[in-house]
Each structure stands twice: as structure tokens, then as C-alpha cells.
Design a protein around this motif. Structure first.
Motif, mmCIF file in Angstrom:
data_model
loop_
_atom_site.group_PDB
_atom_site.id
_atom_site.type_symbol
_atom_site.label_atom_id
_atom_site.label_comp_id
_atom_site.label_asym_id
_atom_site.label_seq_id
_atom_site.Cartn_x
_atom_site.Cartn_y
_atom_site.Cartn_z
ATOM 1 N N GLN A 76 35.831 46.295 33.151
ATOM 2 C CA GLN A 76 36.258 44.907 33.261
ATOM 3 C C GLN A 76 37.645 44.793 32.654
ATOM 4 O OE1 GLN A 76 33.597 42.047 31.525
ATOM 5 N NE2 GLN A 76 34.947 40.312 31.896
ATOM 6 N N ASN A 78 41.037 42.047 31.969
ATOM 7 C CA ASN A 78 41.732 40.764 32.002
ATOM 8 C C ASN A 78 43.189 41.025 31.635
ATOM 9 O OD1 ASN A 78 39.429 38.719 32.367
ATOM 10 N ND2 ASN A 78 38.725 39.949 30.637
ATOM 11 N N LYS A 106 36.600 43.428 38.014
ATOM 12 C CA LYS A 106 35.459 44.199 37.538
ATOM 13 C C LYS A 106 35.237 45.400 38.451
ATOM 14 C CE LYS A 106 33.149 39.900 36.172
ATOM 15 N NZ LYS A 106 31.992 39.003 36.466
#
Length: 202
Positions: A76, A78, A106
Motif C-alpha cells: 500500500q 500513499n 494497493k
């Protein structure tokens, strides 16, 4: 390939529970020079990136994420890119034009999912957004769905008299490299382009 003039690394804990902190100035043939700060923690099955921050290309990049590799690869990410320039890679890029990006994605085994990918040019009103999911598996690679939307695009990217503009647009894609489908709908206009609504499907 990678060069660090100076830096500081702290590693504590055990293989089953460790913490890592790194600060360094890094450069390389494929890496723009920048000051990096990284903090992570993990074990023998996974690692969590709690902080990544660097100042490069006249902007900043920040990220958090998590990767585990047992029993299968799961990741994952960000990512937040704030006002960088890509002129080092694209010589014709306008000097003062910057790029900002937000990404949330993801990976689970061979399945990927893009929850958010937004690209903006802060000096303009232009914005592009991507969402989608699919499978990366060699000959069985498949795009379940991918949607690209945009607003207020023009060419050239800056200037008061663009050759072409697109107020809004959308592309939907799905399928395999051998058998895919693409649908496009966009508003077009410009000095050399009649105002129109373009629709294409394949």
C-alpha cells in the motif's frame, strides 16, 4: 549509480521488531539530488514506511506505505508530490510550471488497485485524475477498469492563445493487451480546432 555525500543511519531492535531512521543527501544517474528523510519499522515478513520526505526538483515528495511478502506480496502506498519541475527530463517544459500529484494505490498478489491518482499544474486550472484496478500476471494481465478524467487542459500547457483546449474529458479502458476496449469522450476547442464534442469507441 547512487552517491551520498553525507548522511546518518540509525537501526535499532531485532529482525522481528526493528526501527530504521535515515537522513541523507543522495544523488545518482537516475536520481535527482535531494535531501532524504526516511523512517520505517518492520520484521521478517513486512515493513511499514512511516515517513518519507525529500526536497528535490524544486519541490517536495512525501510518502507513507506498507509492504508484506508473506504469505504473498501485499503493498500500500500513499504519495504526495508538491510542485516539482520535470524540466530536467523534458527540456521543453516551461521554466515556471510545476507539477503536484497525490497517489493512493494497493497491490495484493498480482491484483492492483488505484484508489486515487490526481495530477495538477498549480499555475493553471488543469487537472487529471485516474482510478482503476486490474491484474499483472504475464500473459494473463488484465485491466478490469481504468478511468482517466481531465478538466481545463490546453496545448501549449501555458499561454493565453492555446492551439487547442479541452474543458472536460474522459477515457474508460478495460480488457487485455490482445483484446481491449477504450471509450473516449471530450470537449474540444481552440484557435485551429472547431468547438466540438468528440466521442470515440474501440
Amino acid at each position: 549509480l547512487v552517491h551520498s555525500e553525507q548522511g546518518h543511519l540509525t537501526l535499532t531492535g531485532t529482525p522481528e521488531d526493528y526501527q530504521l531512521d535515515l537522513t541523507s543527501k543522495i544523488s545518482g544517474q537516475q536520481i535527482p539530488t535531494g535531501h532524504w528523510t526516511i523512517a520505517a519499522q518492520g520484521n521478517q515478513q513486512a515493513v511499514t514506511l512511516t515517513k518519507l520526505r525529500t526536497e528535490l526538483l524544486k519541490g517536495t515528495v512525501a510518502a507513507t506505505g506498507h509492504v508484506s511478502w508473506h504469505p504473498q506480496l501485499v503493498g500500500q502506498l500513499n504519495l504526495d508530490v508538491d510542485q516539482i519541475t520535470v524540466k530536467d527530463f523534458w527540456k521543453e517544459w516551461p521554466d515556471r510550471l510545476r507539477v503536484s500529484t497525490q497517489l493512493a494505490a494497493k497491490l495484493e498478489g498480482d491484483h492492483f488497485q488505484i484508489d486515487q491518482l490526481d495530477v495538477t499544474l498549480p499555475q493553471t486550472a488543469a487537472k487529471l485524475s485516474v482510478t482503476g484496478e486490474g491484474r499483472l500476471a504475464g500473459d494473463n494481465t488484465r485491466l478490469e477498469n481504468l478511468t482517466l478524467t481531465w478538466q481545463d487542459l490546453q496545448w501549449p500547457l501555458v499561454g493565453k492563445k492555446p492551439l487547442a483546449t479541452s474543458k472536460t474529458g474522459r477515457v474508460n479502458a478495460s480488457g487485455t493487451p490482445q483484446n481491449y476496449r477504450v471509450d473516449l469522450a471530450a470537449q474540444l476547442a481552440g484557435a485551429q480546432v472547431p468547438k466540438s464534442q468528440l466521442t470515440l469507441a474501440r
